[in-house]
Every structure is written in structure tokens, then in C-alpha cells.
Design a protein around this motif. Sequence first.
Motif, PDB file in Angstrom:
ATOM      1  N   PHE A 120      59.881  50.431  73.518  1.00  0.00           N
ATOM      2  CA  PHE A 120      61.010  49.611  73.975  1.00  0.00           C
ATOM      3  C   PHE A 120      60.569  48.972  75.291  1.00  0.00           C
ATOM      4  O   PHE A 120      60.546  49.617  76.337  1.00  0.00           O
ATOM      5  N   LEU A 121      60.214  47.683  75.217  1.00  0.00           N
ATOM      6  CA  LEU A 121      59.748  46.950  76.385  1.00  0.00           C
ATOM      7  C   LEU A 121      60.805  45.944  76.797  1.00  0.00           C
ATOM      8  O   LEU A 121      61.294  45.164  75.973  1.00  0.00           O
ATOM      9  N   THR A 122      61.160  45.944  78.071  1.00  0.00           N
ATOM     10  CA  THR A 122      62.135  44.990  78.586  1.00  0.00           C
ATOM     11  C   THR A 122      61.446  43.949  79.452  1.00  0.00           C
ATOM     12  O   THR A 122      60.671  44.297  80.351  1.00  0.00           O
ATOM     13  N   LEU A 123      61.738  42.673  79.176  1.00  0.00           N
ATOM     14  CA  LEU A 123      61.314  41.573  80.029  1.00  0.00           C
ATOM     15  C   LEU A 123      62.438  41.316  81.019  1.00  0.00           C
ATOM     16  O   LEU A 123      63.539  40.914  80.637  1.00  0.00           O
ATOM     17  N   LEU A 124      62.161  41.582  82.280  1.00  0.00           N
ATOM     18  CA  LEU A 124      63.184  41.523  83.328  1.00  0.00           C
ATOM     19  C   LEU A 124      62.762  40.515  84.387  1.00  0.00           C
ATOM     20  O   LEU A 124      61.571  40.366  84.673  1.00  0.00           O
TER      21      LEU A 124
ATOM     22  N   GLU B 262      73.974  53.026  72.207  1.00  0.00           N
ATOM     23  CA  GLU B 262      73.859  52.843  70.763  1.00  0.00           C
ATOM     24  C   GLU B 262      72.504  52.239  70.388  1.00  0.00           C
ATOM     25  O   GLU B 262      71.853  52.669  69.437  1.00  0.00           O
ATOM     26  N   ILE B 263      72.075  51.237  71.142  1.00  0.00           N
ATOM     27  CA  ILE B 263      70.790  50.599  70.845  1.00  0.00           C
ATOM     28  C   ILE B 263      69.650  51.586  71.059  1.00  0.00           C
ATOM     29  O   ILE B 263      68.700  51.640  70.268  1.00  0.00           O
ATOM     30  N   LYS B 264      69.740  52.399  72.102  1.00  0.00           N
ATOM     31  CA  LYS B 264      68.702  53.407  72.337  1.00  0.00           C
ATOM     32  C   LYS B 264      68.684  54.446  71.212  1.00  0.00           C
ATOM     33  O   LYS B 264      67.613  54.887  70.779  1.00  0.00           O
ATOM     34  N   ARG B 265      69.873  54.828  70.745  1.00  0.00           N
ATOM     35  CA  ARG B 265      69.935  55.796  69.631  1.00  0.00           C
ATOM     36  C   ARG B 265      69.275  55.220  68.390  1.00  0.00           C
ATOM     37  O   ARG B 265      68.453  55.882  67.736  1.00  0.00           O
ATOM     38  N   ILE B 266      69.616  53.985  68.053  1.00  0.00           N
ATOM     39  CA  ILE B 266      69.052  53.347  66.861  1.00  0.00           C
ATOM     40  C   ILE B 266      67.543  53.182  67.011  1.00  0.00           C
ATOM     41  O   ILE B 266      66.777  53.393  66.062  1.00  0.00           O
ATOM     42  N   HIS B 267      67.106  52.836  68.201  1.00  0.00           N
ATOM     43  CA  HIS B 267      65.664  52.699  68.456  1.00  0.00           C
ATOM     44  C   HIS B 267      64.945  54.016  68.207  1.00  0.00           C
ATOM     45  O   HIS B 267      63.878  54.061  67.580  1.00  0.00           O
TER      46      HIS B 267
ATOM     47  N   THR C  40      59.584  48.783  67.159  1.00  0.00           N
ATOM     48  CA  THR C  40      59.234  48.163  68.434  1.00  0.00           C
ATOM     49  C   THR C  40      60.320  47.163  68.823  1.00  0.00           C
ATOM     50  O   THR C  40      60.739  46.348  68.009  1.00  0.00           O
ATOM     51  N   ILE C  41      60.772  47.246  70.070  1.00  0.00           N
ATOM     52  CA  ILE C  41      61.801  46.329  70.569  1.00  0.00           C
ATOM     53  C   ILE C  41      61.296  45.652  71.838  1.00  0.00           C
ATOM     54  O   ILE C  41      60.796  46.308  72.749  1.00  0.00           O
TER      55      ILE C  41
END
Length: 362
Positions: free
Chosen positions: A33-37, A177-182, A188-189
Amino acid sequence: MPSSNLTISGLCKRYGDVTALAPTDLEVANGEFLTLLGPSGSGKTTLLSLIAGLSQPDGGTMLINGLDVTYGAPYERDIGMVFQNYALFPHMTVEDNIAFPLKMRGVKPGQARQQAQEALEMVRLPHVAQRFPKELSGGQQQRIALARCMVYRPAIILMDEPLGALDKKLRDHMQMEIKRIHRELGTTIVYVTHDQEEAMTMSDRICLMNGGRIEQLGTPADLYFRPRTLFVADFLGESNLFEATVAGTTGDGLSLALDGGRVQAGAAVHGTAPAPGQKVRVLVRPQNLGVKRVEPDAPALSAQVLDVMITGSLTKLYLKAPFAGETPITVAFPTSQQSTRYRVDETLWLQWQAADAVAIVE
């Protein structure tokens, strides 16, 4: 399958004389789970658009699961996309919305309905299958958009500020919820947001961007506790930044002189080791500053109270001192009965542990 779902080498994008994305290298691991910040104009949305195939790069290469998709169409990339506005078809039921990408891939109707139901179970909304999007709340629509995206199990799911339209309470719920589904899917998100707290809460790693470049890439703890530049230190979370001069070294740290006394900090984490006499900035987070009413025996710095704010679970003190210049010093600690006893103009003494401070070379 390669260990990296996504490999980017020298990818860049220009619009006339404006560089939206400087040549960029990036690898995203399977299941990460990579975030573009970053702030507006930092290049995060440009990079996501290039990954999605919604715009074409001016140079560089991009591999998804080892296949070169640099100039491939979006449908050739094995990706899914969740937009901020959900993009659900209003004339279709929820089940038909979710089954639509399967239909486009030639999946038989019966199997498509079964997979749509499984996706609805995953987002905990099996009871809304026959409703239309307008009959759902914002949070439910967001989960349906996520279900439609993941139903065909793409290699990478891209999310472009998907929670921006939700209120804070619902946004916090959807983050979990998104973290649970991941976790359950292991997909890969790559997630875009300008919200620091959201990035810290959800990410395995954060790619913090600034001016079309990657400023720092690492875990949330890396960026928060070991920022490599002043931009990272100032952008992520609340920070106190003090100007200081290197006086010498102390083990694996530095002895620093500033207006008001000597302090210690961890060694600089970026660039060459600073020499005595060199100017640096000292980063200390508000929760790592200790305050005392009586001058302690150990080295401490004096400051005067400007304001006291009880925000609920946290109390914040705003202080002034010569070593901080015109910028108020922020101290944060859990609220208690003691919180009400601090007074404006009262003199306090500040201390911190060397391990809780970072010296950054400018």
C-alpha cells in the motif's frame, strides 16, 4: 511473478516549459500500500495519471508485472481505478455496476453475478445488490466503486483521493475499511491524497512529492521521525524547527549551540556529516518537548507561555523564546487537571531527549 508489481525508471512529463514530473524512479512491491502524498502541484496526480495510462510520458519506462506498458492503453495495464466521484453508472443496479467490468472481459453472466456477490460480501454490502447508486449513501457508493474495481482482481488498484468528498467520521471509517480489504485481498494499492493523517494511517510506505520530484520515500515512521529535508520535516505533522550551530559530536549524535544554551540531537540523516560551526535546523515534535516550572539541574531552555489550548484529549502550549525567533513553540501532552494551571506569560523550562530530536543540514 516479479517481486515488484510496478517498476518506474526515469518517467517524466512536461507541459510546454513546465515540468509536471521530473525523471522519476519508483518500485512498488507486490501487495504494498503506497501513498503518493504532497501539496497541490507536487506531481502526485501526474504520476498516478501516467501509471493509469490516462496521459503519456515524455520519457522513461514503466513495467507492470514485468511487462512494458509505458505507452500502453489503460485496458492493457491490468489496473483498476477508484475515483473521488465514484463514477458509478446511475441507470444500473449495484450488482450490474460491479459485474460490468466482468462483462467487458467476456465472463459469462452467471459467473459474473456470483463474483459480483462475492465482491459485495467483501465490502459488507450484499443487501444493496438491487438498489441504484442514487439510493446509497456516500460511504456506500465509495465501497461499491471499490468492489467494482477489485471484482476482476487487477494487479494494481489506483485510488485518486477517493475519500475527499466524505465527512471526517465517515472518512475515518472508510480508511479502516480500505485497509481491511487490502489485507484480505493482498492487492497492490497506489493511493493519492494530500491528507497527511490519511497517508500516515493507511500506508506501508509514503512517497512524499514536491515540485514534481520525490522528496522522500519510506515508511510513515521514516518520514515522521527521520525526515531528510526541511520540507519533509515541516510538511508531515506538527513540528518545531530551531536554528542551531554544531558545537561538536556526542557518540552518534551532535552537541548544538543555540540562543539560550546547549542542546543535543540525533545526527543529521541527510547529506554529509555537519562540521563544528555549521548551521543546522533542529526538529523536535510537540509531544517530545517536556516542560518544567522550576529550572532543572540538567540543561534546559527557558520560554514564556503565549497561549494554552485544551483541544480535548490533547492540551497544547504555545511558547516564545529567542532561540525560536518569531515562530511560536508548540508543546503537546495529554489533557489532565494540570492542563488548566498554566498561565499566559509564565516562564517554563523546556527539555528533550537527544533521540527525539533530529538535526537537519540545510
